[in-house]
Motif scaffolding. Structure first.
Motif, short mmCIF file in Angstrom:
data_model
loop_
_atom_site.label_atom_id
_atom_site.label_comp_id
_atom_site.label_asym_id
_atom_site.label_seq_id
_atom_site.Cartn_x
_atom_site.Cartn_y
_atom_site.Cartn_z
N VAL A 1 -23.38 24.80 14.66
CA VAL A 1 -23.76 23.99 13.84
C VAL A 1 -23.06 23.18 13.14
CG1 VAL A 1 -24.70 24.41 11.23
CG2 VAL A 1 -25.27 26.02 12.93
N VAL A 2 -23.63 21.85 13.01
CA VAL A 2 -22.52 20.61 12.56
C VAL A 2 -22.84 20.25 11.32
CG1 VAL A 2 -21.93 19.89 14.94
CG2 VAL A 2 -24.02 19.06 13.86
N ASN A 3 -24.20 20.61 10.67
CA ASN A 3 -24.45 20.10 9.40
C ASN A 3 -25.82 20.95 8.78
OD1 ASN A 3 -24.40 18.34 7.15
ND2 ASN A 3 -25.88 17.06 8.00
N ILE A 4 -25.75 21.07 7.35
CA ILE A 4 -26.88 21.92 7.13
C ILE A 4 -27.34 21.03 6.00
CG2 ILE A 4 -27.41 24.10 5.63
CD1 ILE A 4 -25.18 25.18 7.08
N GLU A 5 -28.73 21.02 5.86
CA GLU A 5 -29.66 20.00 5.13
C GLU A 5 -30.51 21.08 4.02
OE1 GLU A 5 -29.26 17.12 4.10
OE2 GLU A 5 -28.06 16.21 5.78
N PRO A 6 -29.94 21.45 3.12
CA PRO A 6 -30.71 22.43 2.10
C PRO A 6 -32.07 21.81 1.60
CG PRO A 6 -28.44 22.44 1.36
CD PRO A 6 -28.42 21.43 2.69
N SER A 7 -31.99 20.69 1.30
CA SER A 7 -33.28 19.77 1.01
C SER A 7 -34.62 20.00 1.77
CB SER A 7 -32.93 18.59 0.46
OG SER A 7 -32.50 17.77 1.81
N ILE A 8 -34.30 20.00 3.25
CA ILE A 8 -35.32 20.10 4.08
C ILE A 8 -35.01 21.55 4.83
CG2 ILE A 8 -35.67 17.87 4.51
CD1 ILE A 8 -33.88 18.03 7.18
N GLN A 9 -34.23 22.39 4.38
CA GLN A 9 -34.13 23.75 4.95
C GLN A 9 -34.00 23.79 6.58
OE1 GLN A 9 -33.90 27.28 3.29
NE2 GLN A 9 -33.14 25.52 2.05
N ALA A 10 -33.04 23.05 6.77
CA ALA A 10 -32.85 22.82 8.37
C ALA A 10 -31.28 22.60 8.48
CB ALA A 10 -33.59 21.70 8.93
N ALA A 11 -30.89 22.89 9.81
CA ALA A 11 -29.57 22.90 10.34
C ALA A 11 -29.50 21.77 11.46
CB ALA A 11 -29.06 24.00 10.49
N PHE A 12 -28.31 21.03 11.67
CA PHE A 12 -28.39 20.26 12.80
C PHE A 12 -27.37 20.91 13.92
CE2 PHE A 12 -30.37 17.42 9.73
CZ PHE A 12 -31.42 16.84 10.69
N VAL A 13 -27.62 21.21 15.06
CA VAL A 13 -26.75 21.81 15.95
C VAL A 13 -26.21 21.08 17.40
CG1 VAL A 13 -26.68 23.63 17.31
CG2 VAL A 13 -28.08 23.93 15.45
N ASP A 14 -25.03 20.92 17.47
CA ASP A 14 -24.44 20.12 18.84
C ASP A 14 -24.72 21.57 19.79
OD1 ASP A 14 -22.99 19.41 20.47
OD2 ASP A 14 -21.18 19.39 19.62
N PHE A 15 -25.45 21.00 20.58
CA PHE A 15 -25.45 22.07 21.80
C PHE A 15 -25.20 21.46 23.13
CE2 PHE A 15 -29.47 19.90 21.15
CZ PHE A 15 -30.15 19.54 22.34
N GLY A 16 -24.55 20.43 23.02
CA GLY A 16 -23.64 19.93 24.18
C GLY A 16 -24.58 18.70 25.09
N VAL A 17 -25.37 18.24 24.41
CA VAL A 17 -26.33 17.07 25.40
C VAL A 17 -26.11 15.72 24.88
CG1 VAL A 17 -27.87 19.12 26.16
CG2 VAL A 17 -28.40 17.55 24.03
N GLY A 18 -25.24 15.65 23.87
CA GLY A 18 -25.08 14.41 23.56
C GLY A 18 -25.69 14.08 22.13
#
Length: 520
Positions: free
Chosen positions: A47-64
């Motif tokens: 997990v590289v960032n969490i956005e509580p306003s949209i209840q979502a996380a952004f995940v680095d999974f190694g594809v760029g």
């Protein structure tokens, strides 16, 4: 009914698979090797960032580029320490809420906020469930599912289930009994696929053991490898299609490349040994799709206007947010009766629309404008017909009732960009709008540019580069105005006609009296 699967993998850049019924193209799958297909792949991400306003996380999974993980796609194991009301065995969502209703394990209402579940740097096991479209990254889920031929293993499910597409209750009970008797290990869930109908216990057992061995390998990689890293990659399109789509109704599979032919036979020996002889190596002189008269139809798939046999047509417009489909009767007439004409055209259109949606792989919101019908029985018949036809679609669909304006709204699961977005790019001239300015419109724009530029200080010569049609318009119909500007501003105006530029091309360069370029 003669049903064939044609597999064209002779060109290394592209794989194409067509399903043909009595000579009619019913399904088409195209995959470019230059476009990496991530759907179904499993990754260990961070997990590289969490956005509580949209209840979502952004995940680095190694594809760029980072993937999008919504709270509704987070499995119970990631927050079970935060919740109460498990059944004592740690199984997610099998209890009841305060009002005695069953808890939906994917319901956002029953989950803690995402900022309490995940933190920056948290490691998560994710699977790509939807390709990135445009600027949007791939959509991820922690609900892992890996398909076999007859079963799907879902480690987070922790129970056995039956595909929703199997509607016969007796068949469902029989399959559930067989799967329970196979005694799958605790902590892992399994779902019987539609291909599992009429399969023996030995067939299901063989598939179960294969999936268990595969899951054991995946668990080993999860423990061994640091994030972000790929844990499991889906098979190529040919093997996926044979695994997921092939059934006993398909009489023959033709493959035009010898290595792929042998791989398909080897795979079929494992999953359906009795059907190996249905795989044939196509050795004709003409390309396999050309020999079956499919190339011309594939080329016309992206046409906006689709004529129907016997009269009538449909028009398909694809936008960023939705797909609009309009039904036209054209010159089709039924006994000079407007109501009967509308009904028959709409019934034919329902068949063609369901087919075009599959062929083009259209997804998201689809709005269909059928011809107005006054009789309620005709309106309901068109609804039922459309619902029946989309049942054969592998993507999830939902069809609403026809509105008073003759519109039907439906949704279709969007997993990857449509065939059009995969194979075409926006025109550099019109930028995807389908229209460019007329020569007159561009001439007006050129005149505005001249009037705001010729009186600038130190400018004695102005050179314009425009499309040939615009230059002809200016020289023939606006020459007097241009001459007046030259005389009043004491500036020379040169218009260069170009044939190698876009219709809306316009560049202007200004020079002083000694030939130096002047910025304006």
């Amino acid at each position: 009914m003669k049903k064939e699967m044609l597999i064209n993998v002779l060109q290394p850049e592209e794989s194409r698979i067509a399903i043909v019924e009595d000579g009619i193209l019913e399904e088409l799958y195209v995959e470019r090797n230059s476009l990496e297909n991530l759907v179904g792949n499993i990754y260990k991400g961070k997990v590289v960032n969490i956005e509580p306003s949209i209840q979502a996380a952004f995940v680095d999974f190694g594809v760029g580029r980072n993937g999008f993980l919504h709270v509704s796609d987070i499995e119970h194991q990631y927050y079970k320490h935060l919740t109460e009301g498990s059944d004592g065995n740690g199984k997610p969502g099998r209890g009841k809420n305060s009002k005695g209703r069953r808890i939906n394990e994917r319901s956002v209402a029953n989950k803690p906020p995402i900022q309490e579940i995940l933190k920056r740097g948290s490691e998560v096991l994710v699977q790509v469930i939807k390709e990135g479209i445009g600027n949007k990254g791939p959509t991820l889920s922690t609900y892992i599912s890996i398909p076999g031929r007859y079963l799907v293993i879902m480690p987070g499910l922790q129970r056995v289930g039956i595909s929703r597409k199997i509607t016969d209750e007796d068949v469902r009970r029989q399959l559930r009994t067989i799967l329970t008797q196979l005694a799958p290990p605790p902590g892992l869930g399994f779902i019987v696929r539609t291909a599992g109908i009429d399969r023996t216990a030995d067939d299901l057992k063989r598939d179960l053991n294969y999936l268990l061995r595969l899951w054991g390998t995946i668990v080993g990689r999860i423990k061994k490898l640091p994030a972000p890293v790929e844990i499991y990659s889906e098979s190529d399109m040919m093997i996926r299609t044979i695994r997921d789509i092939y059934n006993s109704e398909i009489d023959t599979l033709y493959i035009d490349e010898p290595t792929a032919y042998q791989r398909a036979r080897d795979f079929m020996k494992v999953v359906l040994p009795k059907h190996v002889n249905r795989i044939k190596h196509y050795t004709g002189n003409d390309p396999i799709f050309y020999n079956s008269d499919l190339d011309d139809e594939i080329c016309s798939i992206q046409n906006r206007h689709v004529p129907m046999k016997g009269g009538g047509s449909i028009v398909i417009d694809q936008t960023e947010a939705l797909v609009a489909i309009d039904v036209n009767s054209g010159n089709y007439r039924a006994d000079d009766n407007a109501e009967k004409t509308a009904f028959k055209v709409n019934m034919k259109a329902a068949e063609e629309i369901s087919r075009q949606i599959r062929l083009r792989d259209l997804g998201g919101v689809i709005v269909i404008d059928f011809i107005d019908m006054r009789e309620e029985k005709h309106r309901r018949s068109v609804e039922r017909r459309l619902r029946e036809l989309v049942k054969r679609d592998r993507a999830r669909t939902k069809v609403l009732r026809i509105s008073p304006f003759g519109l039907i709204e439906m949704t279709r699961q969007r997993i990857r960009p449509s065939l059009r977005r995969s194979m075409y790019e926006d025109c550099p001239s019109c930028r995807g709008t389908g229209q460019v300015k007329t020569a007159e419109s561009m001439a007006i724009e050129v005149m505005r540019t001249l009037m705001t530029t010729v009186n600038k200080k130190n400018i004695t010569r102005l050179v314009l580069n425009v499309h040939e049609n615009v230059a002809n318009y200016l020289n023939n119909k606006r020459r007097k105005d241009i001459t007046n500007l030259e005389e009043s501003a004491k500036t020379s105006i040169i218009i260069n006609a170009r044939t190698d530029v876009e219709p809306e091309h316009l560049t202007a360069r200004c020079y002083d009296d000694i030939g130096n370029e002047v910025n304006f």
